[in-house]
Scaffold this active site. Structure first.
Site, PDB file in Angstrom:
ATOM      1  CD  GLU A   1      95.033  66.985  72.331  1.00  0.00           C
ATOM      2  OE1 GLU A   1      94.546  68.129  72.235  1.00  0.00           O
ATOM      3  OE2 GLU A   1      95.377  66.313  71.347  1.00  0.00           O
TER       4      GLU A   1
ATOM      5  CG  HIS B   1      96.033  71.350  71.723  1.00  0.00           C
ATOM      6  ND1 HIS B   1      95.999  70.244  70.906  1.00  0.00           N
ATOM      7  CD2 HIS B   1      96.739  72.285  71.017  1.00  0.00           C
ATOM      8  CE1 HIS B   1      96.662  70.495  69.791  1.00  0.00           C
ATOM      9  NE2 HIS B   1      97.101  71.730  69.835  1.00  0.00           N
TER      10      HIS B   1
HETATM   11  P1  PGA Z   1      99.266  75.275  64.324  1.00  0.00           P
HETATM   12  O1  PGA Z   1      99.228  74.493  65.697  1.00  0.00           O
HETATM   13  O2  PGA Z   1     100.188  76.435  64.504  1.00  0.00           O
HETATM   14  O3  PGA Z   1      99.799  74.289  63.334  1.00  0.00           O
HETATM   15  O4  PGA Z   1      97.864  75.708  64.021  1.00  0.00           O
HETATM   16  C1  PGA Z   1      99.022  75.169  66.878  1.00  0.00           C
HETATM   17  C2  PGA Z   1      98.847  74.196  68.022  1.00  0.00           C
HETATM   18  O5  PGA Z   1      98.283  73.114  67.816  1.00  0.00           O
HETATM   19  O6  PGA Z   1      99.274  74.512  69.145  1.00  0.00           O
END
Ligand code: PGA
Length: 221
Positions: A129, A124
């Protein structure tokens, strides 16, 4: 994709890009991410003491929850960046309803100059999603089980993670003049390969970035 040696270097290199943008064009309109990955970037930007007084920001997404909750993205941004730089709170925007007014604000004066993105372990970008339409706009979405699980590390328990969010769409993100994606960790590496070398498919939302003419990807282990 540029593979960097450390998380510090990842934060530093992306901070250089933001700094150059803001210095060259003080009225820049930026899209900003949340999550674990950009924390070092925000720390680095705070340390650089740039002039943010004319900059306008738009966050990629926000949970459907009380925006003053300590785990909301409003709170995250205040804590990690906005309260620590000289940006005007009125210039810091988050997706809101009606979503069309939010997009109108983004489109004033030729739209977004620079969009910083992360990527989820399911491919995503923002909260688009798998299965999100490539031409989607800002809207309310249901989060997948995978995203709820991944994001539960930021909450006291998995049951506290909101089930819905409001997110910029893939079509919205693609309108930015320049996109920089930052990612950390092996699961993201596999997903980046799928997104940037594999088929362009709505099953892998980030794969739409193959169609953008100004995307840079920075990764560290
Ligand atoms: P994260 O999330 O930096 O916490 O891994 C990234 C995202 O879900 O876009």
């Amino acid at each position: 994709m540029k593979v960097l040696k450390s998380y510090n270097e990842l934060s530093y290199v992306v901070a250089d890009i933001v700094e150059e943008q803001v210095q060259e064009y003080p009225f820049s309109k930026l899209v900003l991410p949340t999550g674990s990955t950009p924390l070092g970037l925000y720390e680095e930007l705070v340390n650089r003491e740039l002039d943010w007084s004319l900059v306008v920001t738009f966050n990629l997404d926000e949970y459907i929850m009380n925006i003053n909750h300590p785990y909301s993205y409003h709170s995250y941004m205040r804590k990690n960046l906005f309260d620590r730089i000289n940006i005007y709170p009125d210039n810091c925007h988050f997706p809101f309803r009606p979503t069309l007014s939010f997009e109108d604000k983004m489109n004033v004066n030729k739209g977004i100059d620079l969009c910083i993105l992360g990527i989820g372990s399911n491919g995503h970008i923002a909260f688009n999603e798998p299965g999100s339409a490539f031409d989607s706009r800002t809207r309310v979405v249901d989060l997948t089980e995978q995203t709820i699980k991944d994001n539960s590390i930021h909450f006291d328990s998995i049951d506290d993670v909101p089930k819905q969010a409001i997110t910029m769409g893939l079509g919205t993100i693609m309108e930015a003049k320049k996109i920089v994606l930052m990612a950390k960790g092996q699961s993201k590496f596999n997903m980046l390969n799928l997104a940037f070398i594999g088929e362009v498919t709505e099953d892998v939302p980030a794969s739409i970035l193959q169609k953008h003419n100004n995307v840079e990807v920075y990764y560290c282990d």
